[in-house]
Design a protein around this motif. Structure first.
Motif, PDB file in Angstrom:
ATOM      1  N   ARG A 132     -21.783  55.606 -13.406  1.00 14.02           N
ATOM      2  CA  ARG A 132     -21.756  55.940 -11.978  1.00 14.02           C
ATOM      3  C   ARG A 132     -20.419  56.545 -11.578  1.00 14.02           C
ATOM      4  N   PHE A 133     -19.318  56.055 -12.140  1.00 15.30           N
ATOM      5  CA  PHE A 133     -17.996  56.522 -11.735  1.00 15.30           C
ATOM      6  C   PHE A 133     -17.312  57.365 -12.815  1.00 15.30           C
ATOM      7  N   ALA A 134     -18.082  57.796 -13.824  1.00 13.98           N
ATOM      8  CA  ALA A 134     -17.506  58.627 -14.886  1.00 13.98           C
ATOM      9  C   ALA A 134     -17.323  60.069 -14.447  1.00 13.98           C
ATOM     10  N   THR A 135     -18.082  60.490 -13.437  1.00 13.96           N
ATOM     11  CA  THR A 135     -17.970  61.847 -12.899  1.00 13.96           C
ATOM     12  C   THR A 135     -17.940  61.775 -11.382  1.00 13.96           C
ATOM     13  N   GLY A 136     -17.615  62.897 -10.773  1.00 18.34           N
ATOM     14  CA  GLY A 136     -17.603  62.960  -9.326  1.00 18.34           C
ATOM     15  C   GLY A 136     -16.220  62.759  -8.752  1.00 18.34           C
ATOM     16  N   THR A 137     -16.179  62.292  -7.514  1.00 20.01           N
ATOM     17  CA  THR A 137     -14.905  62.149  -6.787  1.00 20.01           C
ATOM     18  C   THR A 137     -14.709  60.749  -6.247  1.00 20.01           C
ATOM     19  N   GLN A 138     -15.343  59.776  -6.862  1.00 20.29           N
ATOM     20  CA  GLN A 138     -15.252  58.401  -6.385  1.00 20.29           C
ATOM     21  C   GLN A 138     -14.731  57.475  -7.478  1.00 20.29           C
ATOM     22  N   ALA A 139     -14.075  56.394  -7.030  1.00 17.88           N
ATOM     23  CA  ALA A 139     -13.564  55.370  -7.939  1.00 17.88           C
ATOM     24  C   ALA A 139     -13.947  54.001  -7.394  1.00 17.88           C
ATOM     25  N   ALA A 140     -13.815  52.984  -8.240  1.00 18.49           N
ATOM     26  CA  ALA A 140     -14.184  51.628  -7.841  1.00 18.49           C
ATOM     27  C   ALA A 140     -13.226  50.615  -8.440  1.00 18.49           C
ATOM     28  N   LEU A 141     -12.980  49.547  -7.695  1.00 16.48           N
ATOM     29  CA  LEU A 141     -12.282  48.351  -8.180  1.00 16.48           C
ATOM     30  C   LEU A 141     -13.240  47.179  -8.012  1.00 16.48           C
ATOM     31  N   ILE A 142     -13.519  46.466  -9.104  1.00 18.15           N
ATOM     32  CA  ILE A 142     -14.557  45.440  -9.108  1.00 18.15           C
ATOM     33  C   ILE A 142     -14.004  44.149  -9.698  1.00 18.15           C
ATOM     34  N   GLY A 143     -14.194  43.042  -8.997  1.00 16.20           N
ATOM     35  CA  GLY A 143     -13.766  41.745  -9.497  1.00 16.20           C
ATOM     36  C   GLY A 143     -14.822  41.113 -10.377  1.00 16.20           C
ATOM     37  N   LEU A 144     -14.398  40.615 -11.536  1.00 19.47           N
ATOM     38  CA  LEU A 144     -15.319  39.962 -12.469  1.00 19.47           C
ATOM     39  C   LEU A 144     -14.506  39.212 -13.523  1.00 19.47           C
ATOM     40  N   PRO A 145     -15.109  38.221 -14.193  1.00 21.26           N
ATOM     41  CA  PRO A 145     -14.408  37.545 -15.292  1.00 21.26           C
ATOM     42  C   PRO A 145     -14.494  38.381 -16.569  1.00 21.26           C
ATOM     43  N   LEU A 146     -13.473  38.274 -17.399  1.00 22.41           N
ATOM     44  CA  LEU A 146     -13.438  38.993 -18.669  1.00 22.41           C
ATOM     45  C   LEU A 146     -13.034  38.032 -19.785  1.00 22.41           C
ATOM     46  N   GLY A 147     -13.346  38.411 -21.025  1.00 20.32           N
ATOM     47  CA  GLY A 147     -12.896  37.633 -22.178  1.00 20.32           C
ATOM     48  C   GLY A 147     -14.044  37.086 -22.999  1.00 20.32           C
ATOM     49  N   ASP A 148     -13.678  36.219 -23.945  1.00 18.96           N
ATOM     50  CA  ASP A 148     -14.675  35.552 -24.772  1.00 18.96           C
ATOM     51  C   ASP A 148     -14.112  34.219 -25.238  1.00 18.96           C
ATOM     52  N   TYR A 149     -14.919  33.478 -25.968  1.00 21.51           N
ATOM     53  CA  TYR A 149     -14.538  32.119 -26.363  1.00 21.51           C
ATOM     54  C   TYR A 149     -13.297  32.115 -27.248  1.00 21.51           C
ATOM     55  N   ASN A 150     -13.167  33.116 -28.114  1.00 16.65           N
ATOM     56  CA  ASN A 150     -12.067  33.144 -29.078  1.00 16.65           C
ATOM     57  C   ASN A 150     -10.741  33.556 -28.445  1.00 16.65           C
ATOM     58  N   THR A 151     -10.775  34.554 -27.579  1.00 20.59           N
ATOM     59  CA  THR A 151      -9.530  35.073 -26.984  1.00 20.59           C
ATOM     60  C   THR A 151      -9.197  34.435 -25.649  1.00 20.59           C
ATOM     61  N   GLY A 152     -10.141  33.714 -25.060  1.00 22.79           N
ATOM     62  CA  GLY A 152      -9.925  33.126 -23.748  1.00 22.79           C
ATOM     63  C   GLY A 152     -10.444  34.043 -22.648  1.00 22.79           C
ATOM     64  N   TYR A 153     -10.409  33.532 -21.417  1.00 18.93           N
ATOM     65  CA  TYR A 153     -10.999  34.235 -20.293  1.00 18.93           C
ATOM     66  C   TYR A 153      -9.934  34.524 -19.233  1.00 18.93           C
ATOM     67  N   SER A 154     -10.212  35.522 -18.409  1.00 16.68           N
ATOM     68  CA  SER A 154      -9.301  35.879 -17.333  1.00 16.68           C
ATOM     69  C   SER A 154     -10.093  36.211 -16.083  1.00 16.68           C
ATOM     70  N   ASN A 155      -9.475  35.973 -14.940  1.00 12.35           N
ATOM     71  CA  ASN A 155     -10.018  36.377 -13.644  1.00 12.35           C
ATOM     72  C   ASN A 155      -9.446  37.767 -13.382  1.00 12.35           C
ATOM     73  N   SER A 156     -10.291  38.787 -13.369  1.00 10.64           N
ATOM     74  CA  SER A 156      -9.789  40.152 -13.482  1.00 10.64           C
ATOM     75  C   SER A 156     -10.395  41.096 -12.453  1.00 10.64           C
ATOM     76  N   VAL A 157      -9.784  42.278 -12.389  1.00 10.53           N
ATOM     77  CA  VAL A 157     -10.296  43.421 -11.647  1.00 10.53           C
ATOM     78  C   VAL A 157     -10.346  44.599 -12.609  1.00 10.53           C
ATOM     79  N   LEU A 158     -11.484  45.263 -12.653  1.00  7.76           N
ATOM     80  CA  LEU A 158     -11.608  46.485 -13.441  1.00  7.76           C
ATOM     81  C   LEU A 158     -11.701  47.682 -12.499  1.00  7.76           C
TER      82      LEU A 158
END
Length: 505
Positions: A279-305
């Motif tokens: 959706r945001f790979a082309t065009g003139t728009q961008a997005a900031l989205i809050g979501l958790p990231l990570g996995d069991y081995n590396t741990g988790y973070s509260n993040s924004v992409l």
């Protein structure tokens, strides 16, 4: 910090708005009581009682997260909140006891010592045991006389000044021989403070290159907190609604709040993640989205992409990898569990755990000439950490972006308190702040700390508006970015040391 009641308009008190006069009155009453204390032990008891009551009344809404959503028994919840307040109140007990022991004779100097010790107690609450300075007195003055000073001394400097004025007022009332002289000096000071807002001594001018405002859409999903992480209800509702809004937004930037997507990317339904990136790979728009990231081995973070298309000069090239911001200042007992307290967390039915920390001063998200600096939830409470991004003026943020979920605390004054915190950051740094939240307050705040656009709380909707990025570095941003809170620590310690030396003589 924020008047919690619907009544009080007759005397100028507005629900949700700061009540600086009451904060001054409260501190004046404490200072007057301490002035009459016969021993440092009594002073420490008075300070502890005042601070414990102050903090219970400030963040009583923790009851909702711990009991209503967490399932902790009501008596244990009350005990936990009182115990937390009492432990934090020890800093103020020490300050009050020291004041009784060290206070000089002259009212103005006595008030200065009171303010210095009160400042040291507040700074201790900022830094020690991961820090929890929610409800600091300086926030009560985000409007009025303190506004022009915020960009010079920050909220902690305002706390110091408010304590000095309040104590001086109390000591003038209690004085006998010097009452009229002190009262006259205080009256002159009051007039000067009342006129301060007339002079925009801390205004930060916009860089000509940033004249064009950025059009933004801020999303507020209003997902019930007791359903937010439930697979059959809240998760489905969040994925559907936020997916639709992200796809339909027309502005240059769209922002979704903290954990708007309540699943890890690898847990999302098939095709959802790929469609979102496309959706945001082309065009003139961008997005900031809050979501958790990570996995069991590396741990988790509260993040924004952050997602944005490739630059026009890179036509035909794939979109850049997502921008990532990881929350640095984690909530104690919510995102980081202190050693020895896992038993307490196990008593509650809340999806909590130990998260990984991001670094201080992470890069901004560059988009359409703006440098957008995310912060998550109560991270905007720590201005000294946001200030780390202002050491290099050329890369300093032009807009703050706060993504939050205050749904844990219901429709309470916690929403208003957090809004005043964000407004103070805008005043300190001369930067606008846009806030996308789950239940409120979703707003646009300009660089003067004024709310220009807002959504009603606890409703579902999208806030559309323009925000003007700013450049330049305020005095506060300059010194706090380089030295942190050490200048304020030094101020408090020098005054307290001077009082100690004078007392010995």
């Amino acid at each position: 910090m924020a008047w919690p009641f619907p009544f009080g308009s007759v005397v100028g008190l507005v629900q949700g708005q700061p009540a600086g006069g009451l904060q001054l009155l409260a501190l004046a009453l404490l200072a007057g009581q301490l002035d009459g204390a016969r021993s440092w032990q009594r002073g420490a008891c008075l300070g502890s009682l005042f601070a414990t009551t102050m903090m219970c009344a400030t963040f009583w809404w923790l009851f909702i997260s711990l009991h209503t959503y967490g399932g902790l028994a009501a008596p244990l919840t009350v005990a936990a909140i009182v115990l937390l307040s009492a432990l934090l109140g020890l800093y103020y007990a020490a300050a009050a006891g020291l004041f009784v022991a060290l206070a000089p004779a002259r009212p103005a100097l006595r008030a200065l010592v009171f303010a210095a010790l009160w400042l040291l107690a507040e700074l201790a609450r900022v830094r020690l045991l991961t820090g929890f300075p929610w409800g600091e007195g300086g926030y009560a003055h985000v409007d009025g006389w303190a506004r022009p000073l915020a960009a010079w001394v920050g909220v902690h400097g305002l706390t110091f000044m408010a304590a000095w004025v309040a104590a001086w007022l109390a000591f003038c009332v209690l004085a006998t021989k010097t009452r009229w002289v002190s009262a006259g000096a205080l009256a002159v000071l009051s007039v000067l403070l009342a006129w301060l807002p007339v002079f925009n001594i801390a205004d930060v001018e916009a860089d000509p290159a940033l004249v064009k405002p950025l059009s933004v859409t801020l999303l507020q999903g209003n997902i019930p907190q007791d359903e937010k992480f439930v697979g059959g209800t809240g998760v489905i509702s969040a994925l559907r609604w936020y997916g639709e809004q992200l796809g339909e937004a027309k502005t240059a930037l769209v922002v979704a709040p903290e954990t708007a997507l309540p699943l890890l990317p690898q847990q999302l339904p098939e095709g959802y993640w790929d469609a979102l990136q496309a959706r945001f790979a082309t065009g003139t728009q961008a997005a900031l989205i809050g979501l958790p990231l990570g996995d069991y081995n590396t741990g988790y973070s509260n993040s924004v992409l952050g997602f944005k298309p490739a630059l026009p000069s890179a036509a035909g090239q794939p979109a850049p990898p997502p921008y990532r911001y990881d929350k640095h200042h984690l909530v104690p007992f919510g995102e980081v569990i202190p050693p020895g307290f896992h038993w307490f967390i196990k008593l509650m039915n809340i999806p909590l755990g130990d998260f990984n920390r991001g670094a201080v001063g992470q890069p901004s998200f560059d988009w359409q000439g703006q440098r957008l600096a995310p912060n998550i939830c109560y991270e905007d409470l720590f201005g000294e950490e946001l200030g780390a991004r202002f050491v290099d003026a050329a890369s300093a943020p032009t807009i703050f972006v706060n993504v939050s979920n205050i749904g844990w605390f219901g429709n309470t004054v916690a929403i208003d308190q957090h809004l005043q915190i964000s407004r103070m950051r805008s005043l300190e740094f001369g930067r606008p702040m846009i806030r996308a939240t789950n239940t409120g307050a979703t707003v646009i705040i300009n660089h003067r700390g004024e709310v220009t656009h807002s959504l009603p709380r606890h409703t579902r909707g999208a806030l559309v508006g323009d925000v003007q990025g700013r450049s330049g570095v305020t005095p506060y941003a300059w010194w706090v970015g380089r030295f942190g809170l050490w200048p304020l620590w030094a101020l408090g310690l020098v005054i307290a040391s001077g009082a100690f030396a004078g007392r010995r003589r």
